[in-house]
Write a protein that holds these residues in place. Structure first.
Motif, PDB file in Angstrom:
ATOM      1  N   VAL A  15       0.869  -0.935   0.003  1.00 22.67           N
ATOM      2  CA  VAL A  15       0.017   0.005   0.017  1.00 22.67           C
ATOM      3  C   VAL A  15       0.989   1.205   0.158  1.00 22.67           C
ATOM      4  O   VAL A  15       1.834   1.103   0.715  1.00 22.67           O
ATOM      5  CB  VAL A  15      -0.980  -0.019   1.304  1.00 22.67           C
ATOM      6  CG1 VAL A  15      -1.722   1.398   1.477  1.00 22.67           C
ATOM      7  CG2 VAL A  15      -1.930  -1.044   1.135  1.00 22.67           C
ATOM      8  N   ASP A  16       0.556   2.079  -0.955  1.00 18.99           N
ATOM      9  CA  ASP A  16       1.286   3.477  -1.014  1.00 18.99           C
ATOM     10  C   ASP A  16       0.806   4.379   0.135  1.00 18.99           C
ATOM     11  O   ASP A  16      -0.285   4.999   0.048  1.00 18.99           O
ATOM     12  CB  ASP A  16       0.878   4.073  -2.149  1.00 18.99           C
ATOM     13  CG  ASP A  16       1.767   5.531  -2.307  1.00 18.99           C
ATOM     14  OD1 ASP A  16       2.355   6.025  -1.658  1.00 18.99           O
ATOM     15  OD2 ASP A  16       1.275   6.035  -3.779  1.00 18.99           O
ATOM     16  N   MET A  17       1.361   4.676   1.280  1.00 16.77           N
ATOM     17  CA  MET A  17       1.193   5.219   2.517  1.00 16.77           C
ATOM     18  C   MET A  17       1.018   7.015   2.278  1.00 16.77           C
ATOM     19  O   MET A  17       0.515   7.599   2.912  1.00 16.77           O
ATOM     20  CB  MET A  17       1.710   4.870   3.671  1.00 16.77           C
ATOM     21  CG  MET A  17       1.713   3.411   4.192  1.00 16.77           C
ATOM     22  SD  MET A  17      -0.164   2.996   4.677  1.00 16.77           S
ATOM     23  CE  MET A  17      -0.307   4.051   6.070  1.00 16.77           C
ATOM     24  N   THR A  18       1.717   7.285   1.232  1.00 20.69           N
ATOM     25  CA  THR A  18       1.719   8.698   0.928  1.00 20.69           C
ATOM     26  C   THR A  18       0.426   9.135   0.214  1.00 20.69           C
ATOM     27  O   THR A  18       0.508  10.373   0.047  1.00 20.69           O
ATOM     28  CB  THR A  18       2.913   9.189  -0.101  1.00 20.69           C
ATOM     29  OG1 THR A  18       2.744   8.539  -1.430  1.00 20.69           O
ATOM     30  CG2 THR A  18       4.352   8.637   0.449  1.00 20.69           C
ATOM     31  N   SER A  19      -0.263   7.976  -0.060  1.00 20.25           N
ATOM     32  CA  SER A  19      -1.505   8.614  -0.928  1.00 20.25           C
ATOM     33  C   SER A  19      -2.453   8.689   0.317  1.00 20.25           C
ATOM     34  O   SER A  19      -3.827   8.754  -0.040  1.00 20.25           O
ATOM     35  CB  SER A  19      -1.989   7.327  -1.815  1.00 20.25           C
ATOM     36  OG  SER A  19      -2.139   6.302  -1.183  1.00 20.25           O
ATOM     37  N   ILE A  20      -2.356   8.638   1.686  1.00 19.54           N
ATOM     38  CA  ILE A  20      -3.510   8.849   2.615  1.00 19.54           C
ATOM     39  C   ILE A  20      -4.515   9.946   2.247  1.00 19.54           C
ATOM     40  O   ILE A  20      -3.855  10.898   2.189  1.00 19.54           O
ATOM     41  CB  ILE A  20      -2.746   8.652   3.985  1.00 19.54           C
ATOM     42  CG1 ILE A  20      -4.201   8.400   4.924  1.00 19.54           C
ATOM     43  CG2 ILE A  20      -2.191   9.961   4.511  1.00 19.54           C
ATOM     44  CD1 ILE A  20      -3.374   7.587   6.216  1.00 19.54           C
ATOM     45  N   ASN A  21      -5.652   9.675   2.264  1.00 19.18           N
ATOM     46  CA  ASN A  21      -6.577  10.645   1.859  1.00 19.18           C
ATOM     47  C   ASN A  21      -7.969  10.669   2.853  1.00 19.18           C
ATOM     48  O   ASN A  21      -8.540   9.510   3.139  1.00 19.18           O
ATOM     49  CB  ASN A  21      -6.934  10.185   0.319  1.00 19.18           C
ATOM     50  CG  ASN A  21      -8.009  11.343  -0.021  1.00 19.18           C
ATOM     51  OD1 ASN A  21      -8.029  12.405   0.230  1.00 19.18           O
ATOM     52  ND2 ASN A  21      -9.074  10.772  -0.600  1.00 19.18           N
ATOM     53  N   THR A  22      -8.373  11.880   3.602  1.00 17.52           N
ATOM     54  CA  THR A  22      -9.301  11.760   4.250  1.00 17.52           C
ATOM     55  C   THR A  22     -10.582  12.144   3.178  1.00 17.52           C
ATOM     56  O   THR A  22     -10.574  13.115   2.505  1.00 17.52           O
ATOM     57  CB  THR A  22      -9.302  12.892   5.275  1.00 17.52           C
ATOM     58  OG1 THR A  22      -8.177  12.528   6.098  1.00 17.52           O
ATOM     59  CG2 THR A  22     -10.541  12.885   6.218  1.00 17.52           C
ATOM     60  N   THR A  23     -11.677  11.314   3.261  1.00 23.34           N
ATOM     61  CA  THR A  23     -12.895  11.675   2.368  1.00 23.34           C
ATOM     62  C   THR A  23     -13.892  12.255   3.140  1.00 23.34           C
ATOM     63  O   THR A  23     -14.883  12.668   2.445  1.00 23.34           O
ATOM     64  CB  THR A  23     -13.328  10.283   1.782  1.00 23.34           C
ATOM     65  OG1 THR A  23     -13.719   9.482   3.037  1.00 23.34           O
ATOM     66  CG2 THR A  23     -12.201   9.647   0.716  1.00 23.34           C
ATOM     67  N   ASP A  24     -14.016  12.450   4.483  1.00 20.84           N
ATOM     68  CA  ASP A  24     -15.029  12.703   5.242  1.00 20.84           C
ATOM     69  C   ASP A  24     -14.855  14.351   5.329  1.00 20.84           C
ATOM     70  O   ASP A  24     -16.070  14.922   6.158  1.00 20.84           O
ATOM     71  CB  ASP A  24     -15.492  12.024   6.403  1.00 20.84           C
ATOM     72  CG  ASP A  24     -14.481  12.223   7.428  1.00 20.84           C
ATOM     73  OD1 ASP A  24     -13.116  12.063   7.252  1.00 20.84           O
ATOM     74  OD2 ASP A  24     -14.879  12.126   8.769  1.00 20.84           O
ATOM     75  N   LEU A  25     -13.964  14.991   5.101  1.00 17.92           N
ATOM     76  CA  LEU A  25     -13.619  16.465   5.265  1.00 17.92           C
ATOM     77  C   LEU A  25     -13.409  17.145   4.088  1.00 17.92           C
ATOM     78  O   LEU A  25     -12.872  16.567   3.077  1.00 17.92           O
ATOM     79  CB  LEU A  25     -12.806  16.594   6.289  1.00 17.92           C
ATOM     80  CG  LEU A  25     -12.801  15.886   7.778  1.00 17.92           C
ATOM     81  CD1 LEU A  25     -11.364  16.046   8.453  1.00 17.92           C
ATOM     82  CD2 LEU A  25     -13.911  16.649   8.317  1.00 17.92           C
ATOM     83  N   GLU A  26     -13.420  18.339   4.218  1.00 14.71           N
ATOM     84  CA  GLU A  26     -12.983  19.080   3.051  1.00 14.71           C
ATOM     85  C   GLU A  26     -12.001  20.423   3.321  1.00 14.71           C
ATOM     86  O   GLU A  26     -12.174  20.583   4.582  1.00 14.71           O
ATOM     87  CB  GLU A  26     -14.209  19.598   2.127  1.00 14.71           C
ATOM     88  CG  GLU A  26     -14.995  18.640   1.593  1.00 14.71           C
ATOM     89  CD  GLU A  26     -16.352  19.180   0.807  1.00 14.71           C
ATOM     90  OE1 GLU A  26     -16.569  20.522   0.840  1.00 14.71           O
ATOM     91  OE2 GLU A  26     -16.808  18.424   0.374  1.00 14.71           O
ATOM     92  N   GLY A  27     -11.365  21.104   2.499  1.00 11.10           N
ATOM     93  CA  GLY A  27     -10.753  22.157   2.879  1.00 11.10           C
ATOM     94  C   GLY A  27      -9.422  22.185   3.898  1.00 11.10           C
ATOM     95  O   GLY A  27      -8.854  20.922   3.799  1.00 11.10           O
TER      96      GLY A  27
END
Length: 190
Positions: free
Chosen positions: A73-85
């Motif tokens: 898994v590419d840990m540098t791609s960690i992305n939060t999807t329930d928040l913005e901005g």
């Protein structure tokens, strides 16, 4: 003498039957771009969800039975999807920092299956070695395989991988703002 000849005949017969029916293992490469790894982490006041990208992976089969697997898994791609901005950017940055996954020094995590046990039609209980932040610990989880798709659900205790920020292990129970376990849901396309 008769025992020796009998032993030789049995050994030859067993050896020949093994060669006549070799185990046919097939490795199916996972389509990383079409697969999805979703995480959900919990805290006293709620939860956060997000994704992380699969870099590579494969499942190994003996006929139609799952027998192995390995994923990066590419840990540098960690992305939060329930928040913005700004809130999203701050949480993504914090998760990438040394408080959590230290992605600059540990850009990947890895899972290698060590034991696969059938638990029903198309269902398996898998034990594997999960490496996060250079620390490898065993995990057990469920996998279901249907044709060219597979799904897995894992519960991971982050403290086993030296991720102790706001954990109940530090301070008192009232200071436990973030739960130690988080969930991973994996949808694989082969």
């Amino acid at each position: 003498m008769k025992k020796t000849i009998l032993s030789l005949v049995l050994t030859t017969f067993i050896g020949a039957s093994t060669m006549a029916n070799p185990i046919e293992k097939e490795t199916k490469t996972v389509k990383a771009e079409e697969s999805k790894v979703t995480w959900k982490a919990y805290k006293v006041a709620g939860s956060h969800t997000g994704t992380v990208k699969l870099q590579s992976g494969a499942l190994e089969f003996d006929g139609d039975k799952l027998v192995g697997g390995e994923f990066v898994v590419d840990m540098t791609s960690i992305n939060t999807t329930d928040l913005e901005g700004d809130y999203k950017n701050k949480l993504d940055g914090h998760l990438s920092s040394a408080d959590f996954f230290s992605t600059e020094n540990n850009p990947t995590s890895k899972l290698v299956f060590t034991k696969v046990k059938s638990s029903g039609k198309n269902s398996y209980e898998v034990t594997g070695d999960l490496t996060i932040k250079g620390i490898t610990k065993p995990v057990t989880f469920d996998v279901s395989v249907y044709g060219s798709k597979a799904t897995a659900t894992l519960k991971v205790d982050r403290t086993k991988y030296d991720i102790k920020y706001s954990s109940g292990l530090i301070g008192t129970a009232k200071d436990k703002l973030i739960y130690d376990e988080f969930d991973l849901v994996v949808d694989l396309q082969m």
